[in-house]
Write an enzyme that holds these catalytic residues in place. Structure first.
Site, PDB file in Angstrom:
ATOM      1  N   SER A 127       0.831  -1.204   0.000  1.00  0.00           N
ATOM      2  CA  SER A 127       0.000   0.000   0.000  1.00  0.00           C
ATOM      3  C   SER A 127       0.860   1.246   0.000  1.00  0.00           C
ATOM      4  O   SER A 127       1.937   1.271   0.595  1.00  0.00           O
ATOM      5  CB  SER A 127      -0.881   0.000   1.257  1.00  0.00           C
ATOM      6  OG  SER A 127      -1.498   1.270   1.432  1.00  0.00           O
ATOM      7  N   TYR A 152      -2.030  -0.766  10.793  1.00  0.00           N
ATOM      8  CA  TYR A 152      -2.267  -1.425   9.482  1.00  0.00           C
ATOM      9  C   TYR A 152      -1.117  -1.105   8.535  1.00  0.00           C
ATOM     10  O   TYR A 152      -0.501  -1.999   7.962  1.00  0.00           O
ATOM     11  CB  TYR A 152      -3.596  -0.960   8.865  1.00  0.00           C
ATOM     12  CG  TYR A 152      -3.630  -1.160   7.382  1.00  0.00           C
ATOM     13  CD1 TYR A 152      -3.382  -0.089   6.514  1.00  0.00           C
ATOM     14  CD2 TYR A 152      -3.829  -2.421   6.840  1.00  0.00           C
ATOM     15  CE1 TYR A 152      -3.358  -0.282   5.146  1.00  0.00           C
ATOM     16  CE2 TYR A 152      -3.809  -2.616   5.472  1.00  0.00           C
ATOM     17  CZ  TYR A 152      -3.567  -1.536   4.627  1.00  0.00           C
ATOM     18  OH  TYR A 152      -3.529  -1.737   3.275  1.00  0.00           O
ATOM     19  N   LYS A 156       2.131  -3.472   6.707  1.00  0.00           N
ATOM     20  CA  LYS A 156       2.540  -3.492   5.295  1.00  0.00           C
ATOM     21  C   LYS A 156       4.022  -3.167   5.180  1.00  0.00           C
ATOM     22  O   LYS A 156       4.777  -3.809   4.456  1.00  0.00           O
ATOM     23  CB  LYS A 156       1.711  -2.488   4.472  1.00  0.00           C
ATOM     24  CG  LYS A 156       0.249  -2.830   4.340  1.00  0.00           C
ATOM     25  CD  LYS A 156       0.023  -4.134   3.561  1.00  0.00           C
ATOM     26  CE  LYS A 156      -1.442  -4.378   3.286  1.00  0.00           C
ATOM     27  NZ  LYS A 156      -1.681  -5.648   2.554  1.00  0.00           N
TER      28      LYS A 156
HETATM   29  C1  WQD Z   1      -9.635   9.514   0.881  1.00  0.00           C
HETATM   30  C2  WQD Z   1      -9.897  10.996   1.096  1.00  0.00           C
HETATM   31  C3  WQD Z   1     -10.173  11.590   3.400  1.00  0.00           C
HETATM   32  C4  WQD Z   1     -13.900   9.291   3.902  1.00  0.00           C
HETATM   33  C5  WQD Z   1      -7.026   4.513   2.897  1.00  0.00           C
HETATM   34  C6  WQD Z   1      -6.022   3.725   3.643  1.00  0.00           C
HETATM   35  C7  WQD Z   1      -4.974   3.233   2.715  1.00  0.00           C
HETATM   36  C8  WQD Z   1      -5.608   2.493   1.573  1.00  0.00           C
HETATM   37  C9  WQD Z   1      -6.662   3.321   0.874  1.00  0.00           C
HETATM   38  C10 WQD Z   1      -5.471   0.132   1.926  1.00  0.00           C
HETATM   39  C11 WQD Z   1      -9.139  11.570   2.286  1.00  0.00           C
HETATM   40  C12 WQD Z   1     -11.474  11.820   2.625  1.00  0.00           C
HETATM   41  C13 WQD Z   1     -12.761   9.864   3.370  1.00  0.00           C
HETATM   42  C14 WQD Z   1     -14.972  10.128   4.324  1.00  0.00           C
HETATM   43  C15 WQD Z   1     -13.706  12.049   3.638  1.00  0.00           C
HETATM   44  N1  WQD Z   1      -6.180   1.279   2.023  1.00  0.00           N
HETATM   45  N2  WQD Z   1     -12.669  11.217   3.236  1.00  0.00           N
HETATM   46  N3  WQD Z   1     -14.823  11.478   4.172  1.00  0.00           N
HETATM   47  O1  WQD Z   1      -7.270   7.521   3.702  1.00  0.00           O
HETATM   48  O2  WQD Z   1      -6.359   7.868   1.368  1.00  0.00           O
HETATM   49  O3  WQD Z   1      -6.401   5.607   2.303  1.00  0.00           O
HETATM   50  O4  WQD Z   1      -7.593   3.722   1.879  1.00  0.00           O
HETATM   51  O5  WQD Z   1      -4.351  -0.009   1.531  1.00  0.00           O
HETATM   52  O6  WQD Z   1      -4.112   2.374   3.425  1.00  0.00           O
HETATM   53  O7  WQD Z   1      -5.409   4.607   4.568  1.00  0.00           O
HETATM   54  O8  WQD Z   1      -8.541   6.705   1.672  1.00  0.00           O
HETATM   55  O9  WQD Z   1     -10.898   6.798   1.062  1.00  0.00           O
HETATM   56  O10 WQD Z   1     -10.283   6.807   3.530  1.00  0.00           O
HETATM   57  O11 WQD Z   1      -9.845   8.837   2.123  1.00  0.00           O
HETATM   58  O12 WQD Z   1     -13.607  13.284   3.515  1.00  0.00           O
HETATM   59  O13 WQD Z   1     -16.031   9.667   4.826  1.00  0.00           O
HETATM   60  O14 WQD Z   1     -11.279  11.179   1.373  1.00  0.00           O
HETATM   61  O15 WQD Z   1      -9.935  12.644   4.322  1.00  0.00           O
HETATM   62  O16 WQD Z   1      -8.752  12.890   1.955  1.00  0.00           O
HETATM   63  P1  WQD Z   1      -7.111   7.038   2.319  1.00  0.00           P
HETATM   64  P2  WQD Z   1      -9.969   7.233   2.134  1.00  0.00           P
END
Ligand code: WQD
Length: 337
Positions: A127, A152, A156
């Site tokens: 990741s 998590y 990785k």
């Molecule tokens: C994306 C953007 C949030 C939800 C995570 C894991 C990473 C990988 C991918 C496995 C950010 C914003 C999100 C919400 C929001 N997983 N957001 N409201 O955090 O980049 O990565 O998933 O490998 O390890 O950390 O993805 O989709 O959670 O967030 O505003 O309800 O959307 O702040 O900017 P992230 P995400």
């Protein structure tokens, strides 16, 4: 000729889409899954999408050494793709021991069994989170990793370090580490897709449930980042592009000994507001939202330099955010989730 590939977590979100692409490329995935975060019905759907029956599915835990021995004896896989593992950032903060036990023990059990059966081709689901908070995007594979902000992500990172040490000790292994950015969307058939248990943590599945009416509004975690519209920027990649990246890695590097590390991203960063706008356009649904405070551990921006996979694997992402939100919406409307 045996073209068996052991796919752990093969009924999960990324694993199932990769099984579809493996079959389309002429391989036979041997699916091992404990069904802890997916449904057994995905197995039949993989067969329906590909029109291939008799794709082996074994229900069980990757930590079960006897089960692994039986699988390796019976199917003699050419290579292993390892998707099985716990993957929720928030949950890992609440339950670190579960994450270290599950993610590390499954991987070590698998690698030791591969050694015993002289199967030396391993593709690991890593990741972009391993880049941590110290690197400035676009993120490049040779950047320093490890400044990770959650258990998590640390699992990785630790597994990547284990694989680097294994490469040093046993040069005849082909070890490929694939660093995913933000996988989203669903197979064009709308028969498989992201189907998380409970309330989604990630942006697009959450927006999908607001669009379907299951959730009332999106909470946008902060609009005061140093970005064009103040919301977080990420590199969203269609899950089918991601799956094809695995097949490209298997075909180009699966028989080449050494340690191979690739970003699987588009190289293009999009903000939360841009994703929201696209989802509204493709679904025709207005997505209500409120702005809340930042989420702990979130970065302002994370996106890939996608050059190395293009140059060495001949792979690059083809689908755009319109394709991603449209396929996500079709999956939600299908009622298959
Ligand atoms: C994306 C953007 C949030 C939800 C995570 C894991 C990473 C990988 C991918 C496995 C950010 C914003 C999100 C919400 C929001 N997983 N957001 N409201 O955090 O980049 O990565 O998933 O490998 O390890 O950390 O993805 O989709 O959670 O967030 O505003 O309800 O959307 O702040 O900017 P992230 P995400």
């Amino acid at each position: 000729m045996n073209k068996n590939i052991l796919v752990t977590g093969g009924l999960g979100y990324i694993g199932s889409h990769t099984c579809v692409e493996l079959i389309s490329a002429g391989y036979t995935p041997i699916i091992l899954d404990d069904l802890s975060n997916c449904k057994e019905s995905v197995h039949a759907r993989i067969q329906t999408i590909t029109q291939k029956n008799n794709i082996p599915f074994v229900r069980g835990d990757v930590c079960n050494r006897n089960l692994l021995d039986n699988i390796f004896s019976e199917y003699k896989p050419l290579a292993v793709m390892h998707f099985a593992g716990s993957k929720a950032v928030g949950e890992s903060i609440q339950k670190p021991l579960l994450y270290y036990r599950n993610n590390l023990e499954t991987t070590l059990s698998l690698l030791e069994t591969m050694q015993n059966y002289n199967v030396k081709s391993f593709i690991f689901s890593s990741s972009a989170t391993v880049y941590g908070e110290d690197n400035t995007p676009p993120l490049v594979e040779d950047m320093k990793t490890g400044s990770v902000t959650n258990p998590y992500g640390r699992t990785k990172y630790m597994i990547e370090e284990i694989l680097k040490d294994l490469h040093i000790a046993e040069k005849d292994w082909s070890i490929t580490i694939l660093r995913y950015f933000n996988p989203v969307g669903a197979d064009a058939s709308a028969m498989i897709g992201e189907d998380p248990n409970g309330v989604p943590n990630n942006l697009m599945p959450y927006i999908a449930k607001v669009a379907s009416g299951e959730l009332s509004e999106l909470k946008i975690f902060g609009n005061d980042y140093n970005t064009a519209d103040g919301t977080g920027i990420r590199d969203y990649i269609h899950v089918t592009d991601l799956a094809k990246g695995h097949v490209a890695a298997l075909e180009k590097k699966g028989e080449e000994s050494g340690l191979h590390i690739y970003n699987l991203g588009t190289g293009n960063g999009l903000s939360v507001m841009e994703v929201l706008k696209s989802y509204q356009e493709t679904s025709g649904v207005t997505i209500p939202y409120i702005i809340t405070g930042r989420r702990d551990g979130d970065l302002a921006a994370s996106y890939a330099c996608a050059d190395k996979a293009r140059q060495e694997l001949g792979w690059s992402a083809k689908k755009n955010i319109h394709d991603m939100t449209l396929d996500s919406w079709n999956w939600i409307k299908s009622g298959n989730s």
